[in-house]
Write an enzyme that holds these catalytic residues in place. Structure first.
Site, PDB file in Angstrom:
ATOM      1  N   TYR A 141     -54.889  81.650  10.625  1.00 31.51           N
ATOM      2  CA  TYR A 141     -55.030  82.780  11.319  1.00 31.51           C
ATOM      3  C   TYR A 141     -55.847  82.979  12.375  1.00 31.51           C
ATOM      4  O   TYR A 141     -55.240  84.036  13.467  1.00 31.51           O
ATOM      5  CB  TYR A 141     -55.853  84.136   9.747  1.00 31.51           C
ATOM      6  CG  TYR A 141     -55.465  84.174   8.886  1.00 31.51           C
ATOM      7  CD1 TYR A 141     -54.372  83.644   8.024  1.00 31.51           C
ATOM      8  CD2 TYR A 141     -55.589  85.814   9.068  1.00 31.51           C
ATOM      9  CE1 TYR A 141     -54.277  83.863   6.824  1.00 31.51           C
ATOM     10  CE2 TYR A 141     -55.282  86.263   7.121  1.00 31.51           C
ATOM     11  CZ  TYR A 141     -53.962  85.543   6.928  1.00 31.51           C
ATOM     12  OH  TYR A 141     -53.488  85.267   5.682  1.00 31.51           O
ATOM     13  N   LYS A 191     -53.671  71.340   0.637  1.00 30.34           N
ATOM     14  CA  LYS A 191     -52.455  70.491   0.816  1.00 30.34           C
ATOM     15  C   LYS A 191     -51.950  69.424   1.757  1.00 30.34           C
ATOM     16  O   LYS A 191     -51.438  69.256   2.420  1.00 30.34           O
ATOM     17  CB  LYS A 191     -51.297  71.709   1.572  1.00 30.34           C
ATOM     18  CG  LYS A 191     -49.606  71.476   1.493  1.00 30.34           C
ATOM     19  CD  LYS A 191     -49.349  71.509  -0.165  1.00 30.34           C
ATOM     20  CE  LYS A 191     -47.697  70.445   0.660  1.00 30.34           C
ATOM     21  NZ  LYS A 191     -46.791  70.445  -1.128  1.00 30.34           N
ATOM     22  N   ASP A 223     -49.911  74.376  -3.878  1.00 26.08           N
ATOM     23  CA  ASP A 223     -48.871  74.764  -4.817  1.00 26.08           C
ATOM     24  C   ASP A 223     -48.511  74.142  -6.441  1.00 26.08           C
ATOM     25  O   ASP A 223     -48.655  75.022  -7.197  1.00 26.08           O
ATOM     26  CB  ASP A 223     -47.191  73.453  -3.820  1.00 26.08           C
ATOM     27  CG  ASP A 223     -47.159  72.787  -4.382  1.00 26.08           C
ATOM     28  OD1 ASP A 223     -48.877  71.948  -4.531  1.00 26.08           O
ATOM     29  OD2 ASP A 223     -46.366  71.668  -4.172  1.00 26.08           O
ATOM     30  N   ASP A 247     -55.644  83.215   1.429  1.00 28.10           N
ATOM     31  CA  ASP A 247     -54.854  84.179   1.292  1.00 28.10           C
ATOM     32  C   ASP A 247     -53.674  84.813   0.563  1.00 28.10           C
ATOM     33  O   ASP A 247     -53.322  86.062  -0.747  1.00 28.10           O
ATOM     34  CB  ASP A 247     -54.255  85.651   2.284  1.00 28.10           C
ATOM     35  CG  ASP A 247     -53.291  86.893   2.041  1.00 28.10           C
ATOM     36  OD1 ASP A 247     -53.390  87.534   2.424  1.00 28.10           O
ATOM     37  OD2 ASP A 247     -52.100  86.657   2.996  1.00 28.10           O
ATOM     38  N   ASP A 251     -53.517  86.953  -3.943  1.00 28.28           N
ATOM     39  CA  ASP A 251     -52.755  88.152  -4.462  1.00 28.28           C
ATOM     40  C   ASP A 251     -52.083  88.168  -6.073  1.00 28.28           C
ATOM     41  O   ASP A 251     -52.223  88.389  -6.697  1.00 28.28           O
ATOM     42  CB  ASP A 251     -51.042  88.230  -3.966  1.00 28.28           C
ATOM     43  CG  ASP A 251     -51.656  89.577  -2.917  1.00 28.28           C
ATOM     44  OD1 ASP A 251     -52.766  90.357  -2.006  1.00 28.28           O
ATOM     45  OD2 ASP A 251     -50.694  90.038  -2.394  1.00 28.28           O
TER      46      ASP A 251
END
Ligand code: IPM
Ligand code: MG
Length: 357
Positions: A141, A191, A223, A247, A251
């Site tokens: 970000y 990751k 993942d 983020d 969700d």
């Protein structure tokens, strides 16, 4: 007296924030606290009024308050503005950065009466109680962004993902402390099989683990984590992760609770904490009294807990919400047969009455 900066923002922000204020006022009169609310513009609303989504006066108000209550920002109306004037990049991200809010807490707790509201099976989500701690002021970000033209007439766009040892240690230490007050399990998500920043992340957390022998540390690729969250969410207690991974995962995790309209958040780490629902401004339902104010009301509970150290008061809000859910009142996002549908204001009234009862 607690000074609270109130930033309704855009879209449904103007409908949900007043309901959280009502809940706080009810807490004030029940427990004998004084809350002083001062409102300011942010996001598209601020851009329309004065040409910038984060006016200096808004930032100053936040800095001089004890906590900030934010609704939501953004909407199609401002999507085509130059990027630095868009509500997300021009207001929300700099506000988080300026206030030093490196730790974003998103608790996912299942309200038992909402178990059928989730798209996931009851037996998968029953008993879910996890906390995602998202690093909020670094990573993708905030890395350098650029565009250049390429020889073939196209363009090349770049976003840099970088983390320093300091930033990783800071958020990991924070997450370990949270885990110590819960079930003492920390899952660090990265990751590391592909990204260099994730390899540093994993090395850093691995090196810190011996300092927290009472907490069980594990590592998971993002993942896989996204899959495990819907396969077996009960395996998680505290998850700590990079800004963008957090983020996306939050969700997803919100659906464990039935609706993203139930997921609060607290952003802390600086002098002044920021409390906002995890959802966006929902322009499609704005102005129609359809929005669920509970994520914002539950964010106000987090404010009481984390900024003002008022645990009993925080629980009073949470238990009011719990009872109202059990009594079958639902905003449209959670509506099922046999329940009573209420609008945004009515839901806020119910919470207020329950707190005062
Ligand atoms: C969130 C939101 C924001 C984010 C947007 C509105 C910039 O999605 O708080 O999760 O990506 O951080
Ligand atoms: Mg998000």
């Amino acid at each position: 007296m607690y000074k609270i900066a109130v930033l309704p923002g855009d879209g449904i922000g103007a409908e949900i924030v007043p309901e959280a204020i009502k809940a706080l006022q009810a807490i004030g009169s029940k427990f004998g606290h004084q809350f002083q609310f001062t409102e300011a513009l942010i996001g598209g609303a601020a851009y329309d009024a004065g040409g910038h989504p984060l006016p200096d006066s808004t930032l100053e108000l936040c800095r001089s308050s004890d906590a900030v209550l934010l609704g939501a920002i953004g909407g199609p109306k401002w999507d085509s503005l130059p990027v630095h004037l868009r509500p997300e990049v021009g207001a929300l991200l700099p506000l988080r950065k300026e206030l030093g809010l490196y730790a974003n807490l998103r608790p996912c707790m299942l309200f038992p009466s909402l178990i059928h509201a989730s798209t996931l099976k009851d037996e998968v989500i029953s008993g879910v109680d996890l906390m995602v701690i998202r690093e909020l002021t670094g990573g993708l970000y905030f890395g350098e962004k650029s565009r250049e033209k390429t020889a073939d007439g196209g363009q090349k766009a770049t976003d840099i993902l970088s983390y320093s040892t300091f930033e990783i240690e800071r958020i990991a230490r924070f997450a370990y402390e949270v885990a110590r007050k819960r079930r003492r399990k920390l899952c660090s998500v990265d990751k590391a099989n592909v990204l260099e920043s994730s390899r540093l992340w994993r090395e850093t957390v691995t090196a810190m683990a011996p300092d927290y022998p009472d907490v069980e540390t594990s590592h998971m690729y993002v993942d896989n984590c996204s899959m495990q969250l819907i396969r077996n969410p009960r395996q998680f207690d505290v998850i700590v992760t990079e800004n963008m991974f957090g983020d996306i995962l939050t969700d997803e995790a919100s659906m464990l609770t039935g609706s993203i309209g139930m997921l609060p958040s607290a952003s802390i780490g600086g002098q002044v904490g920021l409390y906002e629902p995890s959802h966006g401004s929902a322009p499609d339902i704005a102005g129609q009294q359809k929005a669920n104010p509970l994520a914002t009301i539950l964010s106000a509970a987090m404010m009481l807990r984390y900024s003002f150290n008022l645990e009993e008061e925080a629980r009073a809000i949470e238990s009011a919400v719990q009872q109202i859910m059990a009594e079958g009142y639902r905003t449209p996002d959670l509506m099922e047969a046999g329940q009573t549908m209420v609008n945004t204001t009515q839901m806020g009234d119910l919470v207020e009455q329950k707190i005062l009862a």
